[in-house]
Design an enzyme around this catalytic site. Structure first.
Site, PDB file in Angstrom:
ATOM      1  N   HIS A 288      -2.264  -4.311  -4.218  1.00  0.00           N
ATOM      2  CA  HIS A 288      -3.171  -3.155  -4.239  1.00  0.00           C
ATOM      3  C   HIS A 288      -3.915  -3.060  -5.564  1.00  0.00           C
ATOM      4  O   HIS A 288      -3.368  -3.329  -6.627  1.00  0.00           O
ATOM      5  CB  HIS A 288      -2.460  -1.853  -3.874  1.00  0.00           C
ATOM      6  N   ASP A 300       1.759  -2.820 -11.937  1.00  0.00           N
ATOM      7  CA  ASP A 300       1.710  -2.151 -10.634  1.00  0.00           C
ATOM      8  C   ASP A 300       0.292  -1.702 -10.338  1.00  0.00           C
ATOM      9  O   ASP A 300      -0.112  -0.629 -10.728  1.00  0.00           O
ATOM     10  CB  ASP A 300       2.651  -0.947 -10.650  1.00  0.00           C
ATOM     11  N   GLU A 334      -3.054   2.695  -2.417  1.00  0.00           N
ATOM     12  CA  GLU A 334      -1.659   2.458  -2.034  1.00  0.00           C
ATOM     13  C   GLU A 334      -0.759   3.530  -2.623  1.00  0.00           C
ATOM     14  O   GLU A 334       0.184   3.997  -1.973  1.00  0.00           O
ATOM     15  CB  GLU A 334      -1.202   1.075  -2.524  1.00  0.00           C
ATOM     16  N   GLU A 335      -1.033   3.932  -3.862  1.00  0.00           N
ATOM     17  CA  GLU A 335      -0.144   4.859  -4.564  1.00  0.00           C
ATOM     18  C   GLU A 335      -0.066   6.223  -3.887  1.00  0.00           C
ATOM     19  O   GLU A 335       0.876   6.980  -4.113  1.00  0.00           O
ATOM     20  CB  GLU A 335      -0.590   5.020  -6.019  1.00  0.00           C
ATOM     21  N   ASP A 362       4.104  -6.385  -4.535  1.00  0.00           N
ATOM     22  CA  ASP A 362       3.956  -5.073  -5.180  1.00  0.00           C
ATOM     23  C   ASP A 362       5.246  -4.630  -5.850  1.00  0.00           C
ATOM     24  O   ASP A 362       5.576  -3.451  -5.881  1.00  0.00           O
ATOM     25  CB  ASP A 362       3.504  -4.033  -4.142  1.00  0.00           C
ATOM     26  N   HIS A 432       4.669   3.285 -13.370  1.00  0.00           N
ATOM     27  CA  HIS A 432       3.955   4.565 -13.322  1.00  0.00           C
ATOM     28  C   HIS A 432       3.949   5.290 -14.669  1.00  0.00           C
ATOM     29  O   HIS A 432       3.954   6.524 -14.710  1.00  0.00           O
ATOM     30  CB  HIS A 432       4.559   5.479 -12.258  1.00  0.00           C
TER      31      HIS A 432
END
Length: 469
Positions: A288, A300, A334-335, A362, A432
């Site tokens: 992604h 990520d 995606e998140e 991912d 994140h």
């Protein structure tokens, strides 16, 4: 010169007459024949590994990602940065000489965190590191000042429900695994609101911390009041827990300027190497393109997106063209729960019988350990044989279950799925957070991941039969 020889050698590989045998054909190829067919790819696999790990493509996925991440930065759903990232990749894939490069329009969430801070006022002044959670509502303009109740679980919160009324709930849940612990991030605000809390602060879902909050998406429920919610560092959560256990009163001032806008237009980014014999059949590789709005989104999921691009580049560089179409998809949003991928699925599911396998990387591109695979026993046995081709880099294991938010839609409908398995020991240190930068990435490890991803996707795309379901 050795690649010219390889192409010549490839032309000498046994060719099978007729159309590709479908899964419902009554005469599938015996497994011994499939093993022999896969063994015939040994030299191709070695050429891919050599080019990715030792040859002129060495470090290319890392260097491409570094330019991208340094130029674009983080890429939150609905942001101008994500728009810029999509335009960047559309141009880059065209310049790389890939085929059918195009953008498929979707609608995605648009949330911005705005200005935010938290300050402990009692028992002492202390600045609390926070990151608002995705889709959180704001506080009132003046903020919220309230006493804190600290709990270690939802069970404890429910047992102490009367104490939580009018307070800020701080969750100090222990990290067990991401899959088990992430429910506090996704459901924490709802559970706190149910017992009358005015806000919730969640200990970051992280296995290690240096006072670093880790953000992520969370969801409200229609019949439950929406309260502001943010993640805090492990250190601050544990400190408030210790204070609370001593009977110390804790008061926190929280201010969050989050805003939610109407859904924004965006795109899934697509490129292909068109199949030579069965172009309508698809082997899909993906990662992604969006990220959170902190760090650089290098891990990520910049790494996964860029080794997926690298797979097509390596195959093109070697002059190979598989029988089936190898399709790269760089997902958007995606998140926020696989929003772009869900719309892609709705658009393409009528052709589901032509999707051979869906692959997503991912979970980092650290030292690869093998492949996660979802499919039936016969397909798993075939994948095990393919993974044996990666013996030169000692990455041959096949694990139960592929993981990937964006490919789940297909796997639930029976399409085989694969995900890269790698060393996750440090993944949730950076996940994140502001720490997700190019500093996390290692070029040598990305080379190995690219080799694994390319060998698996190419061989599946070039075998005479699709994987059984």
């Amino acid at each position: 010169m050795k690649y010219v020889f390889l192409i010549f050698f490839m032309n000498l590989l046994p060719q099978y007459a007729g159309k590709s045998l479908r899964r419902d054909d009554s005469n599938p190829k015996p497994f011994e024949d499939i093993k022999n067919e896969i063994a015939g790819y040994t030299d191709v696999a070695k050429a891919i590994i050599d080019l990715a790990v030792h040859g002129k493509a060495q470090n290319r996925s890392y260097e491409r990602l570094a330019v991208f991440a340094d130029t674009i930065g983080p890429r939150l759903s609905g942001s101008k940065n994500l728009d810029a990232a999509i335009k960047y990749m559309f141009s880059a894939l065209q310049e790389d000489g890939l085929e059918n490069v195009h953008l498929e329009p979707v609608k995605i969430p648009h949330w911005e965190r705005g200005e935010e801070f938290a300050m402990m006022l009692e028992p002492r002044n202390h600045s609390i590191a926070i990151l608002g959670l995705g889709s959180s509502v704001p506080t009132p303009p003046e903020g919220i000042t309230a006493e804190v109740i600290v709990v270690a679980s939802f069970d404890e919160l429910h047992k102490r429900a009367q104490e939580a009324i009018g307070k800020i709930v701080v969750y100090n849940e222990p990290f067990i695994s991401y899959g088990e612990t992430v429910r506090y991030r996704s459901q924490g605000a709802v559970e706190a609101a149910k017992v009358g809390a005015v806000a919730s602060l969640i200990r970051s879902i992280a296995s290690f911390s240096i006072h670093s909050p880790h953000t992520g998406w969370q969801s409200y429920q229609p019949d439950v009041p929406r309260i502001p919610t943010a993640c805090i560092s492990v250190e601050d959560a544990e400190m408030m827990s210790r204070m609370s256990l001593r009977g110390t009163k804790i008061v926190v001032h929280l201010k969050m300027g989050a805003k939610t806008y109407p859904d924004s237009p965006s795109f899934n980014t697509v490129a292909e190497i068109v199949g030579s014999k069965y172009p309508e059949q698809i082997v899909l590789v993906s990662g992604h393109l969006d990220s959170w709005d902190v760090g650089q989104g290098a891990m990520d999921d910049g790494g996964g997106a860029f080794i997926s691009w690298e797979a097509l580049s390596l195959i093109k560089d070697l002059g190979l063209r598989p029988k089936r179409t190898l399709r790269l998809v760089l997902w958007t949003a995606e998140e926020q729960g696989g929003i772009g991928a869900e719309q892609y699925y709705q658009l393409h599911k009528e052709n589901i019988s032509n999707f051979d396998i869906v692959m997503e990387s991912d979970e980092g591109t650290f030292k690869p350990a093998g492949l996660g695979f979802t499919g039936n026993a016969k397909a798993r046995d075939i994948v095990k044989q393919i993974m044996a081709l990666l013996q030169p880099i000692n990455v041959t294991d096949v694990y139960d279950n592929a993981d990937g938010t964006d490919i789940d839609y297909w796997m639930r409908d029976g399409v085989p799925g694969a995900s890269l398995r790698d060393d996750l020991s440090k993944y949730f240190w950076f996940h994140h957070s502001q720490g997700d930068t190019m500093t996390v990435q290692d070029p040598n490890q990305m080379n190995l991941c690219a080799a694994v991803w390319t060998v698996v996707s190419y061989v599946i795309a070039d075998m005479e039969e699709m994987l059984p379901r």
